[in-house]
Design an enzyme around this catalytic site. Structure first.
Site, PDB file in Angstrom:
ATOM      1  N   GLN A  34       0.825  -1.217   0.000  1.00 14.98           N
ATOM      2  CA  GLN A  34       0.000   0.000   0.000  1.00 14.98           C
ATOM      3  C   GLN A  34       0.857   1.265   0.000  1.00 14.98           C
ATOM      4  O   GLN A  34       2.046   1.225   0.317  1.00 14.98           O
ATOM      5  CB  GLN A  34      -0.928  -0.003   1.230  1.00 14.98           C
ATOM      6  CG  GLN A  34      -0.224  -0.253   2.559  1.00 14.98           C
ATOM      7  CD  GLN A  34      -1.083  -1.018   3.564  1.00 14.98           C
ATOM      8  OE1 GLN A  34      -2.298  -1.096   3.442  1.00 14.98           O
ATOM      9  NE2 GLN A  34      -0.451  -1.585   4.584  1.00 14.98           N
ATOM     10  N   HIS A  51      -8.954   2.313  19.905  1.00 11.23           N
ATOM     11  CA  HIS A  51      -8.059   1.302  20.485  1.00 11.23           C
ATOM     12  C   HIS A  51      -8.571   0.784  21.832  1.00 11.23           C
ATOM     13  O   HIS A  51      -8.463  -0.405  22.122  1.00 11.23           O
ATOM     14  CB  HIS A  51      -6.633   1.857  20.575  1.00 11.23           C
ATOM     15  CG  HIS A  51      -6.040   2.084  19.219  1.00 11.23           C
ATOM     16  ND1 HIS A  51      -5.478   3.270  18.815  1.00 11.23           N
ATOM     17  CD2 HIS A  51      -5.986   1.268  18.132  1.00 11.23           C
ATOM     18  CE1 HIS A  51      -5.071   3.170  17.560  1.00 11.23           C
ATOM     19  NE2 HIS A  51      -5.381   1.967  17.121  1.00 11.23           N
ATOM     20  N   ASP A  80      -0.163   0.162  13.567  1.00 11.97           N
ATOM     21  CA  ASP A  80       0.201   1.399  14.280  1.00 11.97           C
ATOM     22  C   ASP A  80       0.517   1.135  15.748  1.00 11.97           C
ATOM     23  O   ASP A  80       1.083   1.986  16.432  1.00 11.97           O
ATOM     24  CB  ASP A  80      -0.934   2.428  14.146  1.00 11.97           C
ATOM     25  CG  ASP A  80      -2.279   1.832  14.522  1.00 11.97           C
ATOM     26  OD1 ASP A  80      -2.484   1.528  15.702  1.00 11.97           O
ATOM     27  OD2 ASP A  80      -3.131   1.655  13.623  1.00 11.97           O
ATOM     28  N   GLU A 116       1.039  -8.510  11.558  1.00 10.77           N
ATOM     29  CA  GLU A 116       0.770  -7.377  10.648  1.00 10.77           C
ATOM     30  C   GLU A 116       1.481  -7.674   9.335  1.00 10.77           C
ATOM     31  O   GLU A 116       2.654  -8.034   9.324  1.00 10.77           O
ATOM     32  CB  GLU A 116       1.286  -6.086  11.298  1.00 10.77           C
ATOM     33  CG  GLU A 116       1.538  -4.914  10.373  1.00 10.77           C
ATOM     34  CD  GLU A 116       0.303  -4.367   9.668  1.00 10.77           C
ATOM     35  OE1 GLU A 116      -0.671  -4.007  10.340  1.00 10.77           O
ATOM     36  OE2 GLU A 116       0.330  -4.308   8.407  1.00 10.77           O
ATOM     37  N   ASP A 176       1.070 -12.495   6.923  1.00 14.07           N
ATOM     38  CA  ASP A 176      -0.341 -12.402   6.547  1.00 14.07           C
ATOM     39  C   ASP A 176      -1.221 -13.036   7.638  1.00 14.07           C
ATOM     40  O   ASP A 176      -1.073 -14.227   7.945  1.00 14.07           O
ATOM     41  CB  ASP A 176      -0.524 -13.129   5.208  1.00 14.07           C
ATOM     42  CG  ASP A 176      -1.932 -12.970   4.667  1.00 14.07           C
ATOM     43  OD1 ASP A 176      -2.801 -12.409   5.374  1.00 14.07           O
ATOM     44  OD2 ASP A 176      -2.163 -13.412   3.519  1.00 14.07           O
ATOM     45  N   ASP A 227      -7.850  -6.056  13.875  1.00 14.44           N
ATOM     46  CA  ASP A 227      -7.725  -4.598  13.753  1.00 14.44           C
ATOM     47  C   ASP A 227      -7.252  -4.302  12.328  1.00 14.44           C
ATOM     48  O   ASP A 227      -6.093  -4.001  12.087  1.00 14.44           O
ATOM     49  CB  ASP A 227      -6.712  -4.106  14.793  1.00 14.44           C
ATOM     50  CG  ASP A 227      -6.496  -2.605  14.719  1.00 14.44           C
ATOM     51  OD1 ASP A 227      -7.200  -1.924  13.940  1.00 14.44           O
ATOM     52  OD2 ASP A 227      -5.608  -2.117  15.438  1.00 14.44           O
ATOM     53  N   CYS A 228      -8.188  -4.444  11.412  1.00 11.44           N
ATOM     54  CA  CYS A 228      -7.819  -4.447   9.996  1.00 11.44           C
ATOM     55  C   CYS A 228      -8.226  -3.151   9.312  1.00 11.44           C
ATOM     56  O   CYS A 228      -9.041  -2.395   9.816  1.00 11.44           O
ATOM     57  CB  CYS A 228      -8.535  -5.608   9.313  1.00 11.44           C
ATOM     58  SG  CYS A 228     -10.293  -5.619   9.654  1.00 11.44           S
ATOM     59  N   SER A 229      -7.637  -2.945   8.135  1.00 16.51           N
ATOM     60  CA  SER A 229      -8.079  -1.823   7.307  1.00 16.51           C
ATOM     61  C   SER A 229      -9.342  -2.252   6.545  1.00 16.51           C
ATOM     62  O   SER A 229      -9.916  -3.311   6.808  1.00 16.51           O
ATOM     63  CB  SER A 229      -6.945  -1.389   6.378  1.00 16.51           C
ATOM     64  OG  SER A 229      -6.024  -2.424   6.159  1.00 16.51           O
ATOM     65  N   ASP A 230      -9.754  -1.460   5.583  1.00 13.92           N
ATOM     66  CA  ASP A 230     -11.011  -1.728   4.864  1.00 13.92           C
ATOM     67  C   ASP A 230     -10.918  -3.020   4.039  1.00 13.92           C
ATOM     68  O   ASP A 230      -9.817  -3.484   3.729  1.00 13.92           O
ATOM     69  CB  ASP A 230     -11.338  -0.548   3.936  1.00 13.92           C
ATOM     70  CG  ASP A 230     -11.592   0.724   4.731  1.00 13.92           C
ATOM     71  OD1 ASP A 230     -11.847   0.624   5.936  1.00 13.92           O
ATOM     72  OD2 ASP A 230     -11.519   1.816   4.136  1.00 13.92           O
TER      73      ASP A 230
HETATM   74  N1  SAM Z   1      -7.833   1.489  12.964  1.00 12.33           N
HETATM   75  C1  SAM Z   1      -7.749   1.287  11.583  1.00 12.33           C
HETATM   76  C2  SAM Z   1      -8.998   1.431  10.797  1.00 12.33           C
HETATM   77  O1  SAM Z   1     -10.057   0.893  11.183  1.00 12.33           O
HETATM   78  O2  SAM Z   1      -8.938   2.093   9.772  1.00 12.33           O
HETATM   79  C3  SAM Z   1      -6.986   0.061  11.217  1.00 12.33           C
HETATM   80  C4  SAM Z   1      -5.559   0.332  11.528  1.00 12.33           C
HETATM   81  S1  SAM Z   1      -4.311  -0.777  11.195  1.00 12.33           S
HETATM   82  C5  SAM Z   1      -3.192   0.380  10.513  1.00 12.33           C
HETATM   83  C6  SAM Z   1      -4.803  -1.813   9.837  1.00 12.33           C
HETATM   84  C7  SAM Z   1      -3.660  -2.690   9.399  1.00 12.33           C
HETATM   85  O3  SAM Z   1      -4.146  -3.919   8.883  1.00 12.33           O
HETATM   86  C8  SAM Z   1      -2.766  -2.100   8.313  1.00 12.33           C
HETATM   87  O4  SAM Z   1      -1.524  -1.756   8.854  1.00 12.33           O
HETATM   88  C9  SAM Z   1      -2.652  -3.219   7.261  1.00 12.33           C
HETATM   89  O5  SAM Z   1      -1.351  -3.347   6.733  1.00 12.33           O
HETATM   90  C10 SAM Z   1      -3.079  -4.425   8.094  1.00 12.33           C
HETATM   91  N2  SAM Z   1      -3.529  -5.568   7.285  1.00 12.33           N
HETATM   92  C11 SAM Z   1      -4.321  -5.544   6.173  1.00 12.33           C
HETATM   93  N3  SAM Z   1      -4.479  -6.787   5.696  1.00 12.33           N
HETATM   94  C12 SAM Z   1      -3.787  -7.624   6.528  1.00 12.33           C
HETATM   95  C13 SAM Z   1      -3.574  -9.030   6.548  1.00 12.33           C
HETATM   96  N4  SAM Z   1      -4.101  -9.829   5.610  1.00 12.33           N
HETATM   97  N5  SAM Z   1      -2.818  -9.543   7.544  1.00 12.33           N
HETATM   98  C14 SAM Z   1      -2.275  -8.752   8.503  1.00 12.33           C
HETATM   99  N6  SAM Z   1      -2.436  -7.404   8.522  1.00 12.33           N
HETATM  100  C15 SAM Z   1      -3.190  -6.850   7.548  1.00 12.33           C
END
Ligand code: SAM
Length: 276
Positions: A31, A62, A86, A106, A139, A157-160
């Site tokens: 990303q 958090h 983060d 992560e 992963d 705690d994942c992104s979209d």
């Molecule tokens: N609080 C945030 C939100 O709701 O927007 C989420 C924050 S955290 C930065 C989300 C993290 O999930 C990212 O750093 C991303 O790299 C990680 N992520 C996404 N897909 C993933 C996967 N398959 N395995 C592990 N981490 C993953």
């Protein structure tokens, strides 16, 4: 010259912040990553143009993603955080005296490095040598496939659900989470906005309810996120967050408290209808 940064939240709505300074921009294999210092939210982490967290309101997300599940389980010894690069969630997890080991998986090592450098108040548990913390860069989907009967609590705690996070929102992933939990384990996932992501929230709730006897969605007010109201969904094999005494927290918090532990599960009618 004034610089404003917009996150496009839907096809028709955006959140725009005035940026005082751009601190970092870069690209990982997964990303685009940026950290900006904004006038209202302070320093913010931005992934692929999506606002992830800010020093202004990160405590809400958090605390709520960590303390609600960790105080629903009476003895959360083995805890896993998937994503959360983060460091804000693991910072809250290690505060719990019962937690023996807090693993974090992560996918993007650059998110962790950038957060350690520019967001030290959020990533503090990753900066110090905390004996409870075990960080794996990998992963989370693959990690779940390999784990069995191992964790008391899993926090997603994942992104979209686009890019590397897409597979974290599927029935196959929830089956692996179920398998990775101990027989009285529980998990929680951030499940987006109840205003803007209704079909997604309905599908996730239904997929989780197909597996877990206790499935509950709860809410928190988060100004940085679309619609300002954010959902989390908890799937539990045994413990119900609405039953029994809520334990007293042995440390201070800014959003979570024992009243919020109950009230966050009180859903407005339109969300109740959505999840029926
Ligand atoms: N609080 C945030 C939100 O709701 O927007 C989420 C924050 S955290 C930065 C989300 C993290 O999930 C990212 O750093 C991303 O790299 C990680 N992520 C996404 N897909 C993933 C996967 N398959 N395995 C592990 N981490 C993953």
């Amino acid at each position: 010259m004034e610089l404003w940064l917009t996150e496009q939240q839907t096809d028709h709505v955006g959140l725009t912040c005035r940026v005082k300074e751009t601190l970092f921009t870069g690209k990982s294999p997964y990303q685009d990553i940026a950290v900006v210092d904004s006038a209202e939210f302070g320093r913010m982490l931005v992934l692929d143009g999506v606002f992830q967290t800010s020093v202004f309101d990160e405590f809400v997300y958090h605390e709520m993603i960590a303390h609600v599940p960790l105080l629903t389980h009476p003895n959360p010894r083995q805890v896993l955080v998937i994503g959360g690069g983060d460091g804000g969630t693991i910072r809250e997890v290690v505060k719990h005296p019962a937690v023996v080991q807090a693993e974090m998986v992560e996918i993007d090592g650059l998110v962790v490095e950038v957060s350690k450098k520019y967001l030290p108040e959020i990533s503090e548990a990753l900066l110090q040598e905390n004996p409870k913390v075990r960080l794996k860069i990998g992963d989370g989907i693959q990690h779940m496939k390999e784990a069995q009967n191992k964790y008391d609590v899993i926090i997603v705690d994942c992104s979209d659900p686009i890019g590397p996070g897409e597979g974290l929102f599927t029935p196959e992933f929830y089956q692996d989470v179920y398998k990775a939990l101990k027989e009285d384990g529980l998990f929680v996932q951030q499940t987006e906005s109840p205003f803007y992501h209704q079909p997604l929230l309905r599908r996730l709730f239904s997929d989780i309810r197909d597996l877990f006897p206790i499935t509950r969605t709860y809410l928190a007010s988060i100004p940085l996120y679309p619609g300002g109201l954010h959902c989390f969904t908890l799937g539990s094999k045994h413990y119900d967050p609405l039953q029994g005494e809520v334990p007293v927290l042995p440390f201070s918090t800014r959003y979570y408290n024992r009243d919020v532990h109950r009230s966050c599960f009180a859903l407005p009618t339109f969300i109740q209808d959505l999840l029926k």
